[in-house]
Design a protein around this motif. Sequence first.
Motif, mmCIF file in Angstrom:
data_model
loop_
_atom_site.group_PDB
_atom_site.id
_atom_site.type_symbol
_atom_site.label_atom_id
_atom_site.label_comp_id
_atom_site.label_asym_id
_atom_site.label_seq_id
_atom_site.Cartn_x
_atom_site.Cartn_y
_atom_site.Cartn_z
ATOM 1 N N ALA A 123 0.813 -1.218 0.000
ATOM 2 C CA ALA A 123 0.000 0.000 0.000
ATOM 3 C C ALA A 123 0.846 1.267 0.000
ATOM 4 N N THR A 124 2.056 1.189 0.531
ATOM 5 C CA THR A 124 2.930 2.365 0.600
ATOM 6 C C THR A 124 4.028 2.329 -0.455
ATOM 7 N N ASN A 125 3.900 1.412 -1.420
ATOM 8 C CA ASN A 125 4.917 1.265 -2.469
ATOM 9 C C ASN A 125 6.309 1.046 -1.889
ATOM 10 N N GLY A 126 6.356 0.281 -0.810
ATOM 11 C CA GLY A 126 7.630 -0.071 -0.201
ATOM 12 C C GLY A 126 8.233 0.991 0.692
ATOM 13 N N GLN A 127 7.543 2.116 0.894
ATOM 14 C CA GLN A 127 8.092 3.158 1.772
ATOM 15 C C GLN A 127 8.076 2.735 3.242
ATOM 16 N N VAL A 128 7.074 1.949 3.604
ATOM 17 C CA VAL A 128 6.979 1.413 4.965
ATOM 18 C C VAL A 128 6.900 -0.102 4.819
ATOM 19 N N THR A 129 7.886 -0.801 5.319
ATOM 20 C CA THR A 129 7.935 -2.249 5.152
ATOM 21 C C THR A 129 8.428 -2.932 6.413
ATOM 22 N N LEU A 130 8.007 -4.181 6.567
ATOM 23 C CA LEU A 130 8.489 -5.003 7.666
ATOM 24 C C LEU A 130 9.862 -5.568 7.327
ATOM 25 N N GLU A 131 10.680 -5.711 8.334
ATOM 26 C CA GLU A 131 12.014 -6.278 8.194
ATOM 27 C C GLU A 131 12.102 -7.551 9.030
ATOM 28 N N PRO A 132 13.143 -8.352 8.826
ATOM 29 C CA PRO A 132 13.295 -9.576 9.618
ATOM 30 C C PRO A 132 13.244 -9.280 11.118
ATOM 31 N N GLY A 133 12.469 -10.059 11.819
ATOM 32 C CA GLY A 133 12.328 -9.880 13.260
ATOM 33 C C GLY A 133 11.130 -9.055 13.671
ATOM 34 N N ASP A 134 10.537 -8.317 12.725
ATOM 35 C CA ASP A 134 9.416 -7.450 13.092
ATOM 36 C C ASP A 134 8.198 -8.240 13.550
ATOM 37 N N ILE A 135 7.860 -9.289 12.827
ATOM 38 C CA ILE A 135 6.689 -10.077 13.209
ATOM 39 C C ILE A 135 6.875 -10.653 14.610
ATOM 40 N N GLU A 136 8.074 -11.104 14.897
ATOM 41 C CA GLU A 136 8.353 -11.629 16.230
ATOM 42 C C GLU A 136 8.176 -10.533 17.290
ATOM 43 N N GLU A 137 8.593 -9.303 16.965
ATOM 44 C CA GLU A 137 8.397 -8.188 17.890
ATOM 45 C C GLU A 137 6.920 -7.979 18.180
ATOM 46 N N GLY A 138 6.108 -8.000 17.123
ATOM 47 C CA GLY A 138 4.682 -7.782 17.304
ATOM 48 C C GLY A 138 4.026 -8.890 18.104
ATOM 49 N N LEU A 139 4.356 -10.133 17.796
ATOM 50 C CA LEU A 139 3.769 -11.256 18.521
ATOM 51 C C LEU A 139 4.224 -11.267 19.980
ATOM 52 N N ASN A 140 5.463 -10.866 20.214
ATOM 53 C CA ASN A 140 5.939 -10.758 21.593
ATOM 54 C C ASN A 140 5.154 -9.692 22.348
ATOM 55 N N ALA A 141 4.915 -8.547 21.690
ATOM 56 C CA ALA A 141 4.135 -7.493 22.340
ATOM 57 C C ALA A 141 2.740 -7.992 22.679
ATOM 58 N N ALA A 142 2.105 -8.696 21.738
ATOM 59 C CA ALA A 142 0.763 -9.224 21.988
ATOM 60 C C ALA A 142 0.769 -10.194 23.165
ATOM 61 N N SER A 143 1.838 -10.982 23.290
ATOM 62 C CA SER A 143 1.907 -11.965 24.373
ATOM 63 C C SER A 143 2.123 -11.307 25.725
ATOM 64 N N ARG A 144 2.638 -10.075 25.713
ATOM 65 C CA ARG A 144 2.951 -9.388 26.969
ATOM 66 C C ARG A 144 1.782 -8.593 27.524
ATOM 67 N N ILE A 145 0.736 -8.398 26.732
ATOM 68 C CA ILE A 145 -0.325 -7.502 27.182
ATOM 69 C C ILE A 145 -1.676 -8.229 27.304
ATOM 70 N N GLY A 146 -1.653 -9.546 27.418
ATOM 71 C CA GLY A 146 -2.885 -10.262 27.722
ATOM 72 C C GLY A 146 -3.318 -10.003 29.152
ATOM 73 N N ASP A 147 -4.616 -10.085 29.398
ATOM 74 C CA ASP A 147 -5.130 -9.838 30.745
ATOM 75 C C ASP A 147 -4.540 -10.803 31.764
ATOM 76 N N ASP A 148 -4.284 -12.034 31.342
ATOM 77 C CA ASP A 148 -3.735 -13.011 32.281
ATOM 78 C C ASP A 148 -2.323 -12.643 32.712
ATOM 79 N N VAL A 149 -1.504 -12.180 31.773
ATOM 80 C CA VAL A 149 -0.121 -11.812 32.091
ATOM 81 C C VAL A 149 -0.072 -10.518 32.904
ATOM 82 N N LEU A 150 -0.847 -9.518 32.486
ATOM 83 C CA LEU A 150 -0.813 -8.231 33.170
ATOM 84 C C LEU A 150 -1.326 -8.321 34.604
ATOM 85 N N SER A 151 -2.197 -9.282 34.856
ATOM 86 C CA SER A 151 -2.713 -9.450 36.219
ATOM 87 C C SER A 151 -1.855 -10.400 37.041
ATOM 88 N N GLY A 152 -0.803 -10.935 36.448
ATOM 89 C CA GLY A 152 0.034 -11.896 37.150
ATOM 90 C C GLY A 152 -0.674 -13.208 37.423
#
Length: 289
Positions: free
Chosen positions: A212-241
């Motif tokens: 959509a951005t003609n390559g001006q904004v693109t994902l690089e190696p490791g980005d998907i892992e960063e996003g999935l890690n962020a999602a795993s860190r902010i679940g209600d179960d994790v945030l509540s301990g």
Amino acid sequence: MRWQGGRRGGGVDDRRGMGGGGVIGGGLGVMVLAAIGYLVFGIDPNITTQVATQLGVGQGSSTQGDIGSPDDPAGQFVEVIQTSTTDVWSQLMPGYEEPRVVIYEGGTGTACGLGQAAMGPFYCPLDRQVYLDLSFWNTMSQQLGASGDFAQAYVIAHEVGHHVQTLEGTADRVRQAQSQARSQAEANQWQVAMELQADCYAGVWAAHVGQATNGQVTLEPGDIEEGLNAASRIGDDVLSGGRASPESFTHGSSEQRVEWLRRGLQSGDPAQCNTFSSGGGGSSDGRAK
């Protein structure tokens, strides 16, 4: 993530340096962490108002800062990512209307009441704006263990996902269903479905952003892992301990958030973001009744 040089839409409302709008400061460390744990990555406007009232602060009126393109790298990053979400959703959704992103410090007035950094990033459907205190990036990396520019972009794309829900009418249908819910647990199920769909929509954005951005904004190696890690860190179960019961969840478990972000990433199809049919009383097409 490659974003430098990406298109900048010039629609950021920069309120940094305007003051906290009457926000109470000091002695709120525990409350800040609790609010982040409960409200991170999405907030109902009624909850915003309730929190402000409990703190003894009146609702803020919607103000306006400098509209345009920020000069600093942090502001430019927000602008480029927000503009890229517009590029993606304009292709996927006929008649898409771009939301404005407001960056502020400490607190600011919104049409949903007083917005505060303690609440994390949020979307206000009444003025159709995304609100973000950039100090949240430090909270993500230092307290939540979710670092990286794609993790930050995921936050912005998630909030824009709530804007998409407003435009398509899902948000209104969910609020109506919540008002008719027989219990708080049932109302929470609807909210979880909303949040998980916004996660999926963030994944849809990431799947299309390069094209959509003609390559001006693109994902690089490791980005998907960063996003999935962020999602795993902010679940209600994790945030509540592990102390919160599933009936009290408002955003979903870490496993659910990872699952729906991944589904959006892999499919690139908003129609696959059918969180309502898997619980919470949704209809067969994945929209709230």
